[in-house]
Design a protein around this motif. Structure first.
Motif, short mmCIF file in Angstrom:
data_model
loop_
_atom_site.label_atom_id
_atom_site.label_comp_id
_atom_site.label_asym_id
_atom_site.label_seq_id
_atom_site.Cartn_x
_atom_site.Cartn_y
_atom_site.Cartn_z
N ALA A 37 38.16 50.58 34.17
CA ALA A 37 38.02 49.77 33.33
C ALA A 37 37.34 47.60 34.03
O ALA A 37 36.91 47.34 33.65
CB ALA A 37 38.78 49.77 32.40
N VAL A 38 39.06 48.04 34.63
CA VAL A 38 39.03 46.87 35.37
C VAL A 38 38.00 46.28 36.46
O VAL A 38 37.77 44.84 36.07
CB VAL A 38 40.75 46.04 35.37
N VAL A 39 37.76 47.57 37.03
CA VAL A 39 37.00 47.06 38.08
C VAL A 39 35.38 46.62 37.96
O VAL A 39 35.30 45.31 38.51
CB VAL A 39 36.75 48.12 39.09
N ASP A 40 35.21 46.78 36.13
CA ASP A 40 33.22 47.15 35.84
C ASP A 40 33.72 45.26 35.15
O ASP A 40 32.59 44.78 35.18
CB ASP A 40 33.59 48.17 34.71
N VAL A 41 35.19 45.31 34.97
CA VAL A 41 34.80 43.87 33.95
C VAL A 41 34.85 42.64 35.80
O VAL A 41 34.19 41.53 35.05
CB VAL A 41 35.90 43.04 33.46
N LEU A 42 35.44 43.02 36.52
CA LEU A 42 35.83 42.57 37.15
C LEU A 42 33.81 42.18 38.39
O LEU A 42 33.73 41.03 38.11
CB LEU A 42 36.46 42.44 38.65
N GLU A 43 33.64 42.82 38.17
CA GLU A 43 32.52 43.21 38.62
C GLU A 43 31.08 41.77 38.03
O GLU A 43 30.35 42.02 38.25
CB GLU A 43 31.80 44.61 38.87
N HIS A 44 32.01 42.57 36.77
CA HIS A 44 30.70 41.57 35.45
C HIS A 44 30.73 40.15 35.67
O HIS A 44 29.81 39.48 35.85
CB HIS A 44 30.58 41.99 34.49
N ILE A 45 31.94 39.70 35.85
CA ILE A 45 32.35 38.11 35.96
C ILE A 45 32.39 37.62 37.15
O ILE A 45 31.41 36.49 36.93
CB ILE A 45 34.47 38.31 35.87
N ARG A 46 32.05 38.44 38.52
CA ARG A 46 31.98 38.17 39.71
C ARG A 46 30.31 37.86 39.15
O ARG A 46 29.68 36.83 40.56
CB ARG A 46 32.13 39.12 40.95
N GLN A 47 29.23 38.28 38.37
CA GLN A 47 27.70 38.33 38.42
C GLN A 47 27.81 37.00 37.63
O GLN A 47 26.75 36.36 37.55
CB GLN A 47 27.02 39.72 38.00
N GLN A 48 28.39 36.43 37.11
CA GLN A 48 28.23 35.26 35.96
C GLN A 48 27.64 34.18 36.71
O GLN A 48 27.98 33.62 37.51
CB GLN A 48 29.33 35.00 35.01
N PRO A 49 26.69 33.80 36.53
CA PRO A 49 25.84 32.36 36.97
C PRO A 49 27.04 31.58 36.86
O PRO A 49 27.60 31.01 35.93
CB PRO A 49 24.62 31.69 36.39
N GLY A 50 27.08 30.08 37.62
CA GLY A 50 28.08 29.00 37.57
C GLY A 50 28.63 28.75 39.46
O GLY A 50 27.86 29.42 39.87
N ASP A 51 29.67 28.04 39.15
CA ASP A 51 30.10 27.65 40.22
C ASP A 51 30.27 28.36 40.96
O ASP A 51 30.84 28.80 42.64
CB ASP A 51 31.07 26.58 40.45
N ALA A 52 31.26 29.70 40.60
CA ALA A 52 32.01 30.64 41.47
C ALA A 52 31.29 32.16 41.93
O ALA A 52 31.60 32.76 41.51
CB ALA A 52 33.45 31.03 40.58
N GLN A 53 30.14 32.07 40.97
CA GLN A 53 29.17 33.20 41.24
C GLN A 53 30.12 33.73 42.41
O GLN A 53 29.21 33.08 44.00
CB GLN A 53 28.09 32.39 40.37
N GLY A 54 29.04 35.24 42.44
CA GLY A 54 29.34 36.08 43.78
C GLY A 54 31.26 36.00 44.45
O GLY A 54 31.42 36.71 45.49
N GLN A 55 32.34 35.13 44.24
CA GLN A 55 33.18 34.74 44.78
C GLN A 55 34.48 35.87 43.22
O GLN A 55 33.96 35.85 42.90
CB GLN A 55 34.02 33.09 43.90
N PRO A 56 35.00 35.83 44.46
CA PRO A 56 36.35 36.89 44.04
C PRO A 56 37.06 36.45 43.23
O PRO A 56 37.08 35.63 42.86
CB PRO A 56 37.49 37.06 46.05
N VAL A 57 37.48 36.84 42.39
CA VAL A 57 38.72 36.65 40.93
C VAL A 57 39.97 36.85 41.10
O VAL A 57 40.26 37.32 41.19
CB VAL A 57 37.61 37.58 39.60
N HIS A 58 40.41 36.21 40.57
CA HIS A 58 41.79 36.22 40.56
C HIS A 58 42.54 36.91 39.36
O HIS A 58 42.54 37.14 37.73
CB HIS A 58 42.65 34.82 40.34
N LEU A 59 43.53 38.00 39.77
CA LEU A 59 43.43 39.20 38.76
C LEU A 59 45.18 39.20 38.04
O LEU A 59 46.16 38.93 39.55
CB LEU A 59 43.72 40.28 39.61
N LEU A 60 45.45 38.89 37.09
CA LEU A 60 46.48 38.89 36.20
C LEU A 60 47.00 39.54 35.24
O LEU A 60 45.59 39.67 34.80
CB LEU A 60 46.81 37.31 35.81
#
Length: 341
Positions: free
Chosen positions: A121-144
């Protein structure tokens, strides 16, 4: 940083360096951030979003705008991150999910709870976040992650380093082989077939008020200092959760999944995976943690190749709730030391 000495032991991790960045005030009780359902692995999870605010002084031009995902612990929810996400919004646009069966998320497909399922589930959400348009699109996500969410986050970072920019572990539920004093030894019965149903019936007999008071005593280093408004908010949330027919099964089933995950050996063991991490990490632990032994903090930080360690005095198991500002400063300190981009 960590390195092996001549005896094969690991050197101590670097202490965390706190950021001096101006942070917004938390003088009032913040309401939970808004959110909505997100499809994952054949089901849905509820995800809250904290918008990026930029620096407190308003100088947004050229200011870092990155993304973060927050993962709660056993029995918790996305609301556990309300305050910390507000502080980190000076740099991070945040998402906080309710793991399957918790908060406002429905149970996983077929109602099976496991650490692997939460990791997916965490992986799926990370992939969704990374795909969102904006300055950080396609970049790795900080995970807490905290507690169970910390363990799941570590496993995600080890298996999918392409998705993770940095890792913050707040009292993660790393494998232990003795029962913490705060736990009933009856929890070990969850390893037996059919025991989950027995645990469900026992959990169903606890009122929301009793549940919240017990959790505060176990999870906070200084329970008497928890604001009355926070207690009332937690009770209201627990009452809503008690109305969900799957709530007790999710808690008992995930606890069983957590305990059985500790039995994994070889490469699947979380301690082995910690040594393989390729991303910078921050380990945060309260020295009054009654659920996960604080003595494990330096051991975990030393096991991770690129790590920083922050021990918070007088704090318990949920530093993001009990000490959001010191936690935020340690997280920002790590992020500010990373290479640009």
């Amino acid at each position: 940083m960590t390195s092996a000495d001549g005896d094969g032991a690991l050197a101590a991790a670097d202490p965390a360096v706190d950021s001096s960045t101006a942070l917004p005030g938390l003088g009032t009780l913040l309401p939970p951030w808004p959110g909505g359902q997100l499809p994952v692995g054949g089901g849905d999870v509820f995800v809250r979003c904290t918008p990026w605010t930029g620096p407190v002084d308003g100088g947004r031009d050229g200011a870092p705008r990155e993304r973060a995902l927050y993962v709660h612990g056993l029995g918790g929810a996305s609301t556990n991150w309300t305050d910390l996400a507000a502080l980190l919004a000076v740099r991070l646009e945040g998402w906080a999910l309710d793991l399957p069966g918790f908060g406002q998320s429905t149970p996983p497909p077929r109602g099976r709870y496991s650490i692997r399922g939460h990791v997916r589930a965490v992986v799926d959400v990370l992939e969704h976040i990374r795909q969102q348009p904006g300055d950080a699109q396609g970049q790795p996500v900080h995970l807490l992650g905290n507690s169970l969410g910390g363990l799941a986050s570590l496993l995600v970072a080890a298996r999918r380093p392409d998705l993770v920019g940095s890792l913050t572990l707040i009292s993660p539920a790393m494998p232990v082989y003795r029962v913490p004093p705060a736990f009933s030894r009856a929890l070990l019965l969850l390893l037996l077939p059919g025991a989950t149903s027995l645990a469900e019936r026992r959990l169903a007999g606890i009122t929301p008020e009793q549940n919240v008071r017990s959790m505060i005593r176990m999870c906070f280093g200084q329970p008497d200092r928890v604001p009355r408004e926070r207690v009332e908010q937690a009770v209201a949330e627990m009452r809503a959760r008690a109305e969900q027919p799957w709530a007790d099964r999710a808690l008992a089933g995930t606890m069983r999944g957590l305990i059985t995950s500790y039995l994994r050996v070889g490469r699947a063991n979380a301690w082995r995976m910690a040594g393989s991490l390729q991303r910078p990490a921050l380990v945060v632990w309260g020295d009054r943690d009654r659920l996960v032994d604080p003595a494990m903090a330096p051991r975990l930080a030393a096991a991770i190749p690129d790590s920083r360690l922050r021990i918070l005095e007088g704090i318990g198991h949920v530093a993001m709730l009990e000490a959001p500002e010191p936690t935020a400063r340690a997280v920002l300190g790590m992020l500010e030391a990373l290479p640009a981009g």
